[in-house]
Design a protein around this motif. Structure first.
Motif, short mmCIF file in Angstrom:
data_model
loop_
_atom_site.label_atom_id
_atom_site.label_comp_id
_atom_site.label_asym_id
_atom_site.label_seq_id
_atom_site.Cartn_x
_atom_site.Cartn_y
_atom_site.Cartn_z
N LEU A 179 -12.48 -7.17 31.78
CA LEU A 179 -13.59 -7.81 32.46
C LEU A 179 -13.00 -8.80 33.45
O LEU A 179 -12.35 -9.77 33.05
N SER A 205 -21.57 -5.76 26.88
CA SER A 205 -21.16 -6.88 27.72
C SER A 205 -22.35 -7.47 28.48
O SER A 205 -22.46 -8.69 28.64
N ARG A 261 -10.63 -10.71 23.74
CA ARG A 261 -11.12 -9.42 24.20
C ARG A 261 -10.37 -8.28 23.54
O ARG A 261 -10.97 -7.27 23.14
#
Length: 845
Positions: A363, A598, A403
């Protein structure tokens, strides 16, 4: 839906590579080894069939007998001692001929007799024909519908050798990333996405003393930029880009230390020659260290250089200090089906620069830097920005480890088991679960009506030349056809907005409730071209029975590539709506109702109480859209649009060939009342009324009659916030797939990215956005977000397509464009973006 339990299934994994040294050639061996070990740890009886070492036992039990290794083709391997792919074709033919019948008799039959589900997970192209053969044998026995077969693609290698038609019939296809999913669309298949994983042990912090010792051995100080890259010397890994970035840093006056570990491929010589031509000194470090201390000694004794080629194997425990010590780990491939190296580096707390292909875990700005160009300046600028803010760099390292934790094998296994369970239930191999929801009468009580108002800012075609360095206002004149936009806006106002507002006002006074969202693009057009209409909408929103919803302000695709800015933009949209209407929205709607894990967490972080998603079966699986949900224990609630009932009005109402035509309010209300659950969400474009379906179709008469017919059957209208208040205490967990859902087409991104033209425009959207971001000019960034509106992809869905969806897309494409012909439309749309990108290039970063 819960995944499989250990006692329910016996799992067999088919792969050429495996845990033996003989069978290790790349990432596939790592994948199947960790996958099968994790399955055994969870208690599943697991069989791994692979091309094993010729001198090892043909069968070996591990994990207290829960993991059984079946070494195959050993009689061939004795004549081919160089590894798993030595004598490859002969081994493949033997695997195809002998594994399926053995599996049938020695694994599948006993499992079925024990009342267990046989699950077969096959990996890569070598096993494709074996899967087809197994499917044929199972059908002959009458056992096919009692088994689940998955075939997984980790890369595109030898795709031309696969019989895709037969393989698609024989197995449920899967792959490891959305990038791979898109590539596989080109072969006429649509696989499920199940990501790759890493062992939990890789999340252990790298000891600070190891990091310090490594940097000291390399002579790294505060004036030094340390880079690191590992991978095969393959042009797709973009090694040349990496050394060009190093050369730019050196030219700027930085001392560069760039240890790297490549392979034996010929491209390596080109990489080193290019580095030397750019003025970089290259040292080739040989030796064969057997310990961490020995490796440090090799580095300490190395001659002064910029690039250090480590020409000896690096163990995993040695790689992790390199990841953690480097200022940037360059995992910047141009073709990366998953990118395991980048994920492993993030787990170690590395600052990872990835390409923009298959890195599901990357991301941008949240634990990784996602590169969108093949320009070394992008690497250099991002890296120097990070170095200038040590706190941000440390936050990035911490976010990287968090993450990476989402992609450990135990978590990936949960995804896999959920998918297997879903396939097994939909195919009849496992029974459907009994209903867990219940009410005295079991039928819905409430109805939510949500409608969104949006008009795109249409492009000016043919594409206009744009002067370099021009201000945003001048560029906008060349980008957007405001005369056309005004024309379509006024037509919609006459046909739809004014008459529909009037009818809604009367319905609200009679007990009807409505949720309404606006794109800020529409509101700006209304302020510019019809202030009276804007006042009418203000009056509508002021009604106590109306709830205002915050929609993505530009109806843009931003949420697919920049979640931090998406969060800011959604909060900004709420601010703007509050300023205009006097009430702050608590409910969110995304572009095309997109939703994924997300996106959910981004909206939750932005402070919204609930959001919409489309209630497609592939999202909800066995669940119904008539209940309130949440995801991953999150605070924010999810309201699932009932897509069949919504589309009966939104798309099918005026279709005379539809079996439900003509649709009258009483029949539609009866359909609503017969559904089981708590409530039904109906979601429509505001333009459904009078624009998509003209008044002559009876759409307004239907709308006016609907409230009375619904309330006559004992149902009540509610706003989204009322639903959250009423059912929020008993919302249910909803696992969301990583591949975003939408309310268009078949419910995925295929409607917007399903042809090559759309995919090209999508890439241009991202390039335009990132180029605008590099300028730092808020007005240019805003222009790039207008260019990122989903409408520009919607209007190209028809390219190469036929059928109802293509007809809808063609309808939304401006009539004025068609005179150019479809090929010219495609070319000119892309040229608009290219001109914009070129116009920004001379701006300083």
């Amino acid at each position: 839906m819960g995944g499989l339990k250990p006692g329910e299934a016996v799992i067999s994994v088919l792969s050429f590579e495996g845990p033996d040294l003989y069978a290790r050639a790349g990432g596939l061996a790592v994948r199947v080894s960790h996958l099968t070990e994790t399955l055994a740890q969870r208690g599943f009886r697991t069989h791994l069939f692979f091309v094993g070492a010729p001198d090892a036992p043909s069968q070996e039990d591990r994990w207290d007998g829960r993991l059984i290794l079946h070494r195959w083709c050993q009689w061939i391997s004795r004549y081919h001692p160089m590894g798993v792919y030595d004598g490859e074709e002969g081994k493949r033919q033997d695997f195809i001929a002998t594994v399926p019948p053995y599996l049938l008799e020695h694994v599948i039959r006993p499992a079925l007799e024990a009342g267990q589900l046989p699950v077969i997970l096959a990996e890569e192209w070598h096993t494709a024909e074996a899967v087809i053969h197994l499917d044929e044998l199972l059908r002959v026995r009458g056992w096919r519908d009692r088994c689940v077969i998955l075939w997984n693609a980790n890369n595109t290698m030898s795709f031309h050798r696969i019989d895709w038609g037969r393989l698609r019939e024989a197995a449920q296809l899967t792959t490891v990333s959305r990038y791979m999913k898109h590539l596989m669309w080109n072969w006429g298949v649509n696989p499920l996405v199940i990501p790759n994983g890493i062992p939990c042990a890789l999340l252990e912090p790298v000891p600070p003393e190891q990091i310090a010792a490594l940097r000291q051995a390399l002579g790294v100080d505060e004036r030094t930029v340390m880079l690191f890259k590992v991978g095969r010397f393959d042009p797709a890994k973009r090694w040349l880009l990496a050394v060009e970035a190093a050369a730019q840093l050196k030219a700027m006056g930085y001392r560069v230390v760039f240890p790297l570990r490549g392979g034996v491929e010929p491209h390596g010589q080109e990489v080193f020659a290019h580095a030397q031509a750019l003025g970089l000194r290259v040292a080739h470090l040989l030796g064969s260290p057997t310990s961490w201390e020995g490796l440090l000694q090799v580095l300490h004794e190395a001659p002064p250089a910029d690039l250090y080629s480590l020409e000896f194997p690096l163990r995993q425990e040695w790689l992790r200090p390199f990841y953690a010590a480097a200022d940037a780990v360059l995992a910047n491939s141009g073709h990366e089906p998953f990118g395991l190296t980048g994920l492993e580096a993030m787990a170690a707390g590395g600052i990872v620069f990835t390409g923009a292909t298959g890195e599901e875990y990357a991301l941008d700005g949240q634990g990784a830097i996602v590169l969108d160009t093949d320009r070394p300046e992008e690497i250099v600028l991002h890296l120097l920005d990070l170095r200038a803010e040590p706190g941000r760099m440390e936050a990035c390292r911490a976010a990287a480890r968090r993450r990476a934790a989402d992609f450990t094998w135990p978590r990936v296994l949960e995804i896999l088991l959920e998918k297997v369970s879903f396939i097994a239930r939909t195919s009849g191999a496992l029974p459907w679960p009994k209903p867990v929801f219940g009410r005295p009468d079991g039928r819905v009580r409430d109805v939510v009506i949500y409608t969104i108002v949006h008009q795109p800012r249409r492009l000016r075609l043919p594409a206009q030349p744009l002067p370099r360095g021009a201000p945003a206002a001048l560029l906008a004149q060349g980008l957007f056809d405001e005369e056309m936009n005004a024309r379509y806006f006024r037509r919609a106002a006459q046909r739809c907005y004014y008459p529909t507002i009037a009818r809604f006002q009367a319905m609200l006074d009679a007990g009807f409730r409505l949720a309404i969202g606006f794109s800020l693009t529409f509101l700006e057009q209304a302020r510019r071209w019809d202030e009276e209409l804007l006042d009418r909408f203000r009056d509508l929103v002021r009604h106590p029975n109306v709830e205002l919803v915050a929609a993505e302000p530009r109806h843009s695709m931003l949420l697919l590539w920049d979640l931090p800015r998406f969060i800011q933009r959604m909060q900004w949209a709420a601010d703007q709506l509050e300023h205009l209407f006097g009430v702050r929205p608590r409910i969110a709607d995304t572009t095309e109702m997109m939703m994924s894990p997300s996106i959910y967490h981004a909206l939750d972080q932005a402070g919204f109480a609930a959001a919409f998603l489309d209630g497609r079966p592939w999202i909800l699986e066995w669940r119904q859209p008539t209940y309130l949900y949440h995801h991953d224990g999150g605070r924010m609630k999810l309201l699932a649009r009932h897509y069949q009932l919504s589309d009966d009005v939104g798309y099918r109402f005026s279709n005379r060939s539809w079996e439900g035509w003509p649709l009258l309010a009483d029949r539609y209300a009866e359909w609503l009342a017969q559904h089981l659950g708590d409530f039904i969400v109906l979601g429509w474009d505001f333009e459904t009324f009078g624009e998509h379906h003209w008044e002559e179709t009876g759409i307004f008469a239907f709308l006016e009659a609907l409230p009375g017919e619904v309330m006559h059957r004992g149902l009540s209208f509610r706003t989204p916030s009322e639903i959250v208040a009423r059912y929020g205490a008993c919302s249910y967990e909803l696992p969301l797939p990583a591949f975003p859902s939408t309310w268009a087409g078949s419910g995925g991104l295929e409607f917007f990215l399903g042809n090559e033209v759309q995919q090209a425009v999508f890439r241009l959207m991202m390039e335009a956005y990132h180029m605008a971001c590099l300028t730092g000019d808020p007005e240019l960034i805003e222009l790039s977000l207008y260019l990122a509106q989903s409408d520009n992809l919607h209007m190209l869905q028809w390219v190469g397509r036929f059928g109802p969806e293509a007809e809808v897309s063609a309808y939304f494409t401006p009539a004025e464009w068609w005179a150019m012909g479809w090929e010219r439309i495609v070319w000119e749309v892309q040229q608009v973006y290219k001109n914009f990108i070129a116009a920004l290039e001379i701006r300083p970063g």
